[in-house]
Design an enzyme around this catalytic site. Structure first.
Site, short mmCIF file in Angstrom:
data_model
loop_
_atom_site.label_atom_id
_atom_site.label_comp_id
_atom_site.label_asym_id
_atom_site.label_seq_id
_atom_site.Cartn_x
_atom_site.Cartn_y
_atom_site.Cartn_z
N SER A 1 74.86 51.99 51.25
CA SER A 1 73.67 52.61 51.81
C SER A 1 73.86 53.22 53.19
O SER A 1 73.11 54.10 53.60
CB SER A 1 72.53 51.59 51.87
OG SER A 1 72.91 50.46 52.64
N GLU B 1 58.67 52.86 62.42
CA GLU B 1 59.25 51.59 62.86
C GLU B 1 60.71 51.60 62.47
O GLU B 1 61.12 52.36 61.58
CB GLU B 1 58.52 50.42 62.20
CG GLU B 1 59.03 50.05 60.80
CD GLU B 1 58.83 51.13 59.75
OE1 GLU B 1 59.72 51.28 58.89
OE2 GLU B 1 57.81 51.84 59.79
N LYS C 1 68.49 56.73 54.70
CA LYS C 1 67.17 56.88 55.31
C LYS C 1 66.76 58.35 55.49
O LYS C 1 65.57 58.66 55.49
CB LYS C 1 67.12 56.17 56.66
CG LYS C 1 67.29 54.65 56.59
CD LYS C 1 66.12 53.98 55.90
CE LYS C 1 66.20 52.46 55.99
NZ LYS C 1 65.09 51.80 55.28
#
Length: 392
Positions: free
Chosen positions: A375, A109, A87
């Site tokens: 991830s 969010e 991210k």
């Protein structure tokens, strides 16, 4: 590139109130200029390398490979990035873009909390204000990440409506942005939402696949045959798949959350959904016969979303990628297997991608290579997993 209307085939577009259209047009114009601006790209690459920790390694999972006794398994270690997941790639890029647009506040969010932490981190780094909307249920599941965001100076706003998870947090963040568009940039965390967001997030995350292309040249394992990544909204998967979109020799496999089973509660939008509009874009969506959104469920807060990115929908229809699903119990088994074989604790999201190896590996051969995008790391999930396993 999407077409002039922001569509990938029939998917995508801009289904938003008129008040948001000027902000989306502004964002698109700034992004297209920035994508061609060498100074912007150099600054972005600087922070990816010296702050986030790129490039991430392509790790040969020798013990896991021995466990299956088939193709060689490699892990793309996005879990080693600063903040613990992929991210940060998108958060840094969009925060730099916000600063270039003269916006001094970020809104975001988050479900699993990793996107929220990444945005809070970027805000602290660049001296920006930040608020993050998070479903009340996800705040309970991801209490550690809630504390991390607050520690970084970000306001975390609980969302108590609907299912109190990622879908509702996204809805509230969009509403907030509508009233603060002049000085606020909304950092969407995945390849979802109205154009140009799916394109922007994809481009910032495509560093994953580009690195794999370079790294796979140096591995002595035989040809790369399969790329696997988990899919909620789908940013890590799109970042992995997109640079390989024209490579027919490499199968791209996106793994959704089957939750408690496809006949029960799940989040398998591409597997069982049908096209519909959610959060400003047309894509595959979990909905009932009247078109109402069906709440999604997954043990993983980051996959607990009833829709998916429009480009993934396009990839499904044209066969660029294959989409499958695994259950909570299968993901939990993979979570434990990687920890015990490689000493690596994966995020529950990543564990879904790892779980599909059980079905894929018997059909592979020792002279092939399989790459799984890891991830994120599982620090945020260990307490939740402990409760579940103790209950079992």
């Amino acid at each position: 590139m999407p077409d002039k209307d922001g569509r990938f085939g029939s998917y995508g577009g801009r289904f938003v109130p008129e008040t948001v259209m000027p902000a989306l047009n502004e964002l698109e114009q700034f992004y297209l200029k920035a994508s061609q601006d060498q100074s912007f790209q150099a600054e972005f690459q600087h922070y990816l390398k010296h702050y986030a920790g790129r490039p991430t390694m392509l790790y040969y999972a020798e013990n896991l490979t021995r466990h299956y006794g088939r193709a060689k398994i490699f892990l793309k270690r996005e879990d080693l990035l600063h903040t613990g997941a992929h991210k940060i790639n998108n958060a840094l890029g969009q925060a730099l873009l916000a600063r270039r647009m003269g916006k001094n506040r970020l809104v975001a969010e988050t479900g699993a909390g990793q996107h929220g932490v990444a945005c809070a981190t970027a805000a602290a780094l660049f001296g920006l204000e930040c608020c993050v909307f998070m479903g009340e249920e996800d705040m309970e599941r991801q209490a550690l990440n809630v504390f991390r965001m607050k520690l970084l100076g970000t306001e975390v706003i609980p969302v108590t409506s609907g299912s109190r998870t990622l879908k509702d947090a996204t809805s509230e963040a969009l509403r907030y942005w509508v009233f603060h568009v002049r000085d606020t940039h909304y950092i969407i965390g995945s390849v979802v939402g109205p154009h140009p967001y799916p394109m922007i997030v994809r481009d910032f995350q495509s560093v994953i696949g580009r690195e794999i292309i370079d790294q796979v040249k140096s591995i002595s394992s035989g040809p790369l045959r399969h790329l696997i990544a988990c899919v909620g909204g789908g940013s890590n998967a799109m970042g992995t798949f997109h640079p390989f979109r024209n490579d027919r020799e490499v199968e791209k496999i996106g793994v959704e959350a089957a939750g408690k089973g496809l006949g029960s509660e799940h989040a398998a939008s591409l597997t069982l959904g049908r096209p519909g509009v959610l959060h400003g874009a047309l894509s595959y969506l979990l909905q009932d016969t009247e078109g109402q959104v069906i709440p999604a469920y997954s043990i993983s807060a980051g996959l607990d979303y009833p829709g998916v990115g429009p480009e993934h929908s396009f990839f499904k229809d044209n066969g660029t990628a294959r989409y499958v699903s695994v259950t909570d119990s299968e993901a939990l088994a993979a979570f434990q297997l990687l920890a015990r074989t490689e000493g690596i604790i994966p995020a529950l999201e990543s564990a879904h991608a790892l779980a599909f190896l059980e079905k894929l590996m018997p059909d592979t051969s020792p002279d092939e290579a399989v790459i799984v995008c890891l991830s994120g790391r599982g620090d945020k999930d260990v307490q939740q997993v402990a409760k579940v396993l103790e209950g079992l």
